[in-house]
Design an enzyme around this catalytic site. Structure first.
Site, mmCIF file in Angstrom:
data_model
loop_
_atom_site.group_PDB
_atom_site.id
_atom_site.type_symbol
_atom_site.label_atom_id
_atom_site.label_comp_id
_atom_site.label_asym_id
_atom_site.label_seq_id
_atom_site.Cartn_x
_atom_site.Cartn_y
_atom_site.Cartn_z
ATOM 1 C CE LYS A 173 -4.620 0.961 0.351
ATOM 2 N NZ LYS A 173 -5.783 0.314 -0.246
ATOM 3 C CG ASN A 214 -14.763 4.193 -7.269
ATOM 4 O OD1 ASN A 214 -15.597 4.094 -8.110
ATOM 5 N ND2 ASN A 214 -13.854 3.213 -6.936
HETATM 6 P P1 NAD Z 1 -13.494 8.018 -2.035
HETATM 7 O O1 NAD Z 1 -12.295 9.007 -2.131
HETATM 8 O O2 NAD Z 1 -13.800 7.973 -3.786
HETATM 9 O O3 NAD Z 1 -14.641 8.108 -1.316
HETATM 10 C C1 NAD Z 1 -14.587 8.270 0.085
HETATM 11 C C2 NAD Z 1 -15.673 8.777 0.610
HETATM 12 O O4 NAD Z 1 -15.946 9.019 1.966
HETATM 13 C C3 NAD Z 1 -16.049 10.276 0.060
HETATM 14 O O5 NAD Z 1 -17.454 10.431 -0.597
HETATM 15 C C4 NAD Z 1 -15.716 11.186 1.123
HETATM 16 O O6 NAD Z 1 -16.638 12.486 1.172
HETATM 17 C C5 NAD Z 1 -16.357 10.180 2.056
HETATM 18 N N1 NAD Z 1 -16.109 10.524 3.729
HETATM 19 C C6 NAD Z 1 -14.712 10.705 3.953
HETATM 20 N N2 NAD Z 1 -14.767 11.219 5.308
HETATM 21 C C7 NAD Z 1 -16.017 10.857 5.799
HETATM 22 C C8 NAD Z 1 -16.590 10.902 6.979
HETATM 23 N N3 NAD Z 1 -15.975 11.175 8.074
HETATM 24 N N4 NAD Z 1 -17.802 10.374 6.888
HETATM 25 C C9 NAD Z 1 -18.666 10.112 5.825
HETATM 26 N N5 NAD Z 1 -17.996 10.096 4.901
HETATM 27 C C10 NAD Z 1 -16.575 10.302 4.746
HETATM 28 O O7 NAD Z 1 -12.681 6.676 -1.608
HETATM 29 P P2 NAD Z 1 -13.186 5.097 -2.275
HETATM 30 O O8 NAD Z 1 -12.122 4.755 -3.376
HETATM 31 O O9 NAD Z 1 -14.909 5.179 -2.356
HETATM 32 O O10 NAD Z 1 -12.581 4.342 -0.872
HETATM 33 C C11 NAD Z 1 -13.593 4.386 0.175
HETATM 34 C C12 NAD Z 1 -13.170 3.334 1.290
HETATM 35 O O11 NAD Z 1 -13.027 1.892 0.487
HETATM 36 C C13 NAD Z 1 -11.839 3.411 1.656
HETATM 37 O O12 NAD Z 1 -11.626 2.627 2.996
HETATM 38 C C14 NAD Z 1 -10.739 2.530 0.596
HETATM 39 O O13 NAD Z 1 -9.648 2.305 1.237
HETATM 40 C C15 NAD Z 1 -11.820 1.304 0.497
HETATM 41 N N6 NAD Z 1 -11.406 0.738 -0.704
HETATM 42 C C16 NAD Z 1 -11.438 1.223 -1.967
HETATM 43 C C17 NAD Z 1 -11.222 0.375 -3.111
HETATM 44 C C18 NAD Z 1 -11.374 1.075 -4.415
HETATM 45 O O14 NAD Z 1 -11.153 0.316 -5.473
HETATM 46 N N7 NAD Z 1 -11.528 2.413 -4.771
HETATM 47 C C19 NAD Z 1 -11.091 -0.978 -2.960
HETATM 48 C C20 NAD Z 1 -11.027 -1.409 -1.847
HETATM 49 C C21 NAD Z 1 -11.427 -0.858 -0.675
#
Ligand code: NAD
Length: 427
Positions: free
Chosen positions: A113, A238
């Protein structure tokens, strides 16, 4: 004192170890402990400070990490996060979870990571590009299609992956040139996944984490035979945003969603299509018409069937877990539940689908992307989704039977499944 995500990850590992040790003789226990001991440390950490030219001609130094946790099962694999709260302890935990995630879903990759301490919202597009390219240069020769393969995570996206892979390829060419070697491109495009479609990306990658989580939820509900319908989603990014869309298309009622600015709630259900448009126009979900505003804290306490944390880690702690009323928690975010909260959920009979199973769809399609790049193929979206569904159903079935065998929760069962595979590879 607050425990770090890495402390929490190690606690989870120890809990799985206790269950795995049951019924083993003392020699077997010693061997197991030795193998688990190796998993308590990352194999390598790259810590870099690198300069980025700002639009006003000044230069700013940024701090970034790459943790190469374990490559017993294949090249290190894991996203890169841009966030002001990135820390080494967080990146270590995320890299550890990538190791178990790739193993639980049975793809031939290890865990890694990366992260940069930055608020990308304060940067212009050009500054963001220079930061992304600077990070890749700072990591030197530590990336590669058979070495370490990054992908998007929080605040990084296909556009950023395109800059990064372009910088990586440029650097590879100059390294060859400097060494007096012939300029022959390798499988370099495969060194990054989550790329845009026209830059070697895969169909279905953007939706994969959410879609994979949805397939896992379907498998679970099939086993439980319960008519669960209402869902609250924390984090409309996302992963959470796409999950809400897929679930609402499938007939679930999304009653609440939130982002970093706050949330909205309507017990009759939210129109997710309209809400997504509204978020696109206003930058958030707050004040969406036909719904009440709700804080992120209150959203977690709603009387819903399924609660989906899809934002950041350590959302459920000893202080709020007792208030959670959901029957299922589908962890799409990484590390949303602390071990203390896990204990409370267990006591309350709340079923927790662990992050590294629930959100493994993203890395699964990243693996498909890597495979297509290496073999010069381009799969259709329906092929990607079909293979993803198979992988998710297989992983869920294995974890479910393991949980029955060991009389454990799904998290410990997923650890046992993953650890058995990692230890086999370590041999
Ligand atoms: P992203 O940046 O697209 O979205 C994150 C969202 O969370 C945003 O809408 C943001 O406004 C919101 N957010 C931030 N702080 C917050 C809070 N305190 N309360 C409520 N909402 C809040 O990121 P993502 O890619 O959607 O990732 C989200 C989670 O999923 C992370 O933990 C990431 O590690 C995990 N993840 C993502 C992927 C991927 O393919 N993108 C894969 C596995 C895991």
């Amino acid at each position: 004192m607050n425990e770090s995500p890495f402390d929490n990850a190690l606690k989870q590992l120890n809990l799985a170890l206790i269950v795995m040790k049951k019924g083993l003789n003392s020699d077997e226990k010693r061997i197991l402990e030795r193998k688990v001991g190796r998993l308590k440390f990352p194999e390598r950490i790259i810590h870099a400070w690198f300069p980025v030219k700002m639009d006003n001609d000044s230069e700013k130094i940024f701090e970034g990490y790459r943790v190469q946790y374990n490559n017993s099962r294949g090249p290190y694999k894991g996203g890169i996060r841009f966030h002001p709260q990135v820390s080494l302890e967080e990146v270590k935990a995320l890299a550890f979870w990538m190791t178990v995630k790739c193993a639980v879903v049975n793809i031939p990759l290890g865990g890694g990571k990366g992260g940069v301490i930055v608020n990308p919202k304060e940067l212009s597009d050009k500054e963001l590009e220079r930061l992304s390219r600077g990070y890749v240069r700072a990591m030197g020769s530590n990336f590669g299609p058979y070495l370490d393969i990054p992908a998007p995570d929080v605040n990084t996206n296909p556009k950023i992956m395109a800059w990064m892979v372009d910088e990586f390829i440029k650097n590879q060419r100059s390294r060859l040139k400097a060494a007096g070697l012939k300029n022959k491109d390798g499988d370099w495009l495969a060194a990054f996944t989550g790329k845009p479609l026209d830059k070697g990306g895969s169909e279905g990658r953007v939706e994969a984490t959410a879609r994979g989580g949805f397939y896992i939820l379907e498998s679970l509900l099939h086993k439980l035979r319960k008519p669960y319908k209402t869902i609250a989603v924390q984090g409309m990014g996302n992963v959470g945003g796409i999950f809400a869309r897929l679930a609402s298309l499938a007939g679930f009622k999304i009653v609440a969603v939130s982002d970093s600015r706050g949330g909205v709630y309507n017990p009759e259900g939210l129109d997710i299509k309209l809400l997504s448009l509204y978020k696109e126009q206003t930058g958030g979900v707050k004040d969406f018409p036909n719904a009440d505003n709700i804080s992120n804290e209150k959203l977690l306490e709603l009387p819903v069937d399924i609660l989906v944390p899809a934002a950041l880690e350590s959302v459920f702690t000893a202080s709020n877990a007792k208030q959670v009323k959901a029957k299922i928690i589908l962890e799409l975010a990484n590390g949303p539940t602390t071990p203390e909260a896990d204990k409370i959920f267990d006591h309350k009979k709340i079923l927790v689908v662990p992050d590294f199973l629930a959100n493994s769809g993203g890395v699964t399609v990243s693996y498909f992307e890597w495979f297509q790049n290496i073999h010069n193929q381009s799969w259709t979206e329906s092929k990607v989704n079909r293979l993803l569904k198979n992988k998710m159903e297989e992983a869920f079935a294995k974890v479910w039977t393991t949980s029955k065998k060991y009389h454990s929760g799904l998290r410990t069962a997923a650890y046992i499944t993953a650890l058995s595979r990692i230890f086999k590879a370590m041999k």
